[in-house]
Design a protein around this motif. Sequence first.
Motif, PDB file in Angstrom:
ATOM      1  N   GLU A 119     -88.329 -65.379 -22.079  1.00  0.00           N
ATOM      2  CA  GLU A 119     -89.311 -65.571 -21.006  1.00  0.00           C
ATOM      3  C   GLU A 119     -88.897 -66.805 -20.235  1.00  0.00           C
ATOM      4  OE1 GLU A 119     -93.730 -64.763 -21.417  1.00  0.00           O
ATOM      5  OE2 GLU A 119     -93.692 -66.955 -21.393  1.00  0.00           O
ATOM      6  N   ASN A 120     -88.726 -66.658 -18.912  1.00  0.00           N
ATOM      7  CA  ASN A 120     -88.287 -67.814 -18.128  1.00  0.00           C
ATOM      8  C   ASN A 120     -89.472 -68.670 -17.693  1.00  0.00           C
ATOM      9  OD1 ASN A 120     -89.463 -66.508 -15.932  1.00  0.00           O
ATOM     10  ND2 ASN A 120     -87.520 -65.900 -14.999  1.00  0.00           N
ATOM     11  N   ALA A 121     -89.173 -69.729 -16.939  1.00  0.00           N
ATOM     12  CA  ALA A 121     -90.221 -70.684 -16.551  1.00  0.00           C
ATOM     13  C   ALA A 121     -91.269 -70.050 -15.663  1.00  0.00           C
ATOM     14  CB  ALA A 121     -89.576 -71.885 -15.856  1.00  0.00           C
ATOM     15  N   GLN A 122     -90.920 -68.956 -14.993  1.00  0.00           N
ATOM     16  CA  GLN A 122     -91.875 -68.265 -14.125  1.00  0.00           C
ATOM     17  C   GLN A 122     -92.687 -67.212 -14.874  1.00  0.00           C
ATOM     18  OE1 GLN A 122     -88.453 -68.687 -13.099  1.00  0.00           O
ATOM     19  NE2 GLN A 122     -89.270 -70.606 -12.265  1.00  0.00           N
ATOM     20  N   GLY A 123     -92.465 -67.113 -16.185  1.00  0.00           N
ATOM     21  CA  GLY A 123     -93.205 -66.155 -16.988  1.00  0.00           C
ATOM     22  C   GLY A 123     -92.638 -64.755 -16.975  1.00  0.00           C
ATOM     23  N   GLU A 124     -91.446 -64.558 -16.378  1.00  0.00           N
ATOM     24  CA  GLU A 124     -90.821 -63.239 -16.366  1.00  0.00           C
ATOM     25  C   GLU A 124     -90.189 -62.958 -17.727  1.00  0.00           C
ATOM     26  OE1 GLU A 124     -89.180 -62.731 -11.862  1.00  0.00           O
ATOM     27  OE2 GLU A 124     -88.255 -64.325 -13.066  1.00  0.00           O
ATOM     28  N   PHE A 184     -91.890 -55.567 -29.289  1.00  0.00           N
ATOM     29  CA  PHE A 184     -91.587 -56.539 -28.227  1.00  0.00           C
ATOM     30  C   PHE A 184     -92.204 -56.030 -26.931  1.00  0.00           C
ATOM     31  CE2 PHE A 184     -87.988 -56.981 -31.217  1.00  0.00           C
ATOM     32  CZ  PHE A 184     -88.161 -58.318 -31.557  1.00  0.00           C
ATOM     33  N   ASP A 185     -93.331 -56.626 -26.558  1.00  0.00           N
ATOM     34  CA  ASP A 185     -94.074 -56.143 -25.399  1.00  0.00           C
ATOM     35  C   ASP A 185     -93.302 -56.369 -24.104  1.00  0.00           C
ATOM     36  OD1 ASP A 185     -96.162 -55.389 -27.027  1.00  0.00           O
ATOM     37  OD2 ASP A 185     -97.208 -57.312 -26.838  1.00  0.00           O
ATOM     38  N   GLY A 186     -93.127 -55.328 -23.343  1.00  0.00           N
ATOM     39  CA  GLY A 186     -92.462 -55.392 -22.051  1.00  0.00           C
ATOM     40  C   GLY A 186     -93.465 -55.238 -20.927  1.00  0.00           C
ATOM     41  N   PRO A 187     -93.026 -54.783 -19.764  1.00  0.00           N
ATOM     42  CA  PRO A 187     -91.661 -54.318 -19.502  1.00  0.00           C
ATOM     43  C   PRO A 187     -90.673 -55.481 -19.389  1.00  0.00           C
ATOM     44  CG  PRO A 187     -92.950 -54.269 -17.488  1.00  0.00           C
ATOM     45  CD  PRO A 187     -93.902 -54.628 -18.585  1.00  0.00           C
ATOM     46  N   TRP A 188     -89.390 -55.157 -19.623  1.00  0.00           N
ATOM     47  CA  TRP A 188     -88.327 -56.146 -19.582  1.00  0.00           C
ATOM     48  C   TRP A 188     -87.455 -55.936 -18.351  1.00  0.00           C
ATOM     49  CZ3 TRP A 188     -88.775 -59.879 -23.101  1.00  0.00           C
ATOM     50  CH2 TRP A 188     -89.536 -59.608 -24.243  1.00  0.00           C
ATOM     51  N   ARG A 189     -87.151 -57.024 -17.671  1.00  0.00           N
ATOM     52  CA  ARG A 189     -86.208 -56.961 -16.552  1.00  0.00           C
ATOM     53  C   ARG A 189     -84.818 -57.164 -17.133  1.00  0.00           C
ATOM     54  NH1 ARG A 189     -85.539 -58.253 -10.874  1.00  0.00           N
ATOM     55  NH2 ARG A 189     -83.717 -59.590 -10.532  1.00  0.00           N
TER      56      ARG A 189
END
Length: 321
Positions: A119-124, A184-189
């Motif tokens: 998870e990045n700093a933007q929450g993605e 692992f809850d997505g969705p994933w980019r």
Amino acid sequence: MTAANEITPFQDPAVRDLAWLLFSPDLLSASHAGAPLAHPAAAARTERDITLTWLAVLDRDPAELHAQVHKPSLTRLGFYAEALLEYFLKHGPDARLIAANVPLRTAERTLGEVDFLLENAQGERLHWELAVKFYLHIGEGDGVATLAHYVGPNLQDRFDLKHARLLHHQLGLSARDEFASLGFDGPWRAELFVKGRLFYRDGDLSRTSNPPPELACDHLRGWWKTASEWRDSKAGGLFASLPRLGWMAERALSAQESEALVEQAAMLTERVAALSSPIMVARYECVPGNVWREHSRGFIVPDDWPERAADFANSNGRATG
């Protein structure tokens, strides 16, 4: 400031390799990669400075990093690169590692392994597939260059095959129904994280007048020569072979290492005389302060390698892991 400026200040080899992973140019073009590219080091100057400051602190005391990446089991370059990136995602200032090397299996077989969930700093929520590759360009004759004309030194890997596997298999793993069942809850980019260096015969980029559109314009470059060509051209240059785990970041030589450079160069000449497989080498030059730095990097290949490489580039090849 260039990527090289952001990598070279660090003294510890593992820290330099980590900085190289974060800041070196991508091999693939963002507009033609076929999938989004990962951005491990934020583009904004403030965030980049935070990462560089973190690396500088790590460079002064890299013991914890060494404990993770200097293990007897990490003999392959890909495993070493994964360990470096995993350390950054666990301890670095930007992203939060959720999981690494997640196997995806059915009752009958293993479907694959997801490299990194974060998870990045933007929450993605991101899925990264990491590949660190070193390919040699083999001439395409009168045709148009494609990724198939970039082959691994041992002719067991080819850029088009690796790219296809990343796009059509690896990146899709986190979107499969079987993966959702792992919790692992997505969705994933899903994003490509592809770094490395491409090597051109004699370092002559004009041999590829129309490069494949998938390649980034600023990709790292080197040269390759046959053993005979290298012996005829090396003149008074000082060369040393590079171990596989030393293929990533360029390094300056310590005083102790530089004293052994002449001896290493002589040993390399003997080795090339009976060369049976390609070797990566660096050419060193002395700069002010009596410091030896890399001037260039390349591969020396057996004299029969170009013919075999051309056959491999034009074959059906095989899928790569």
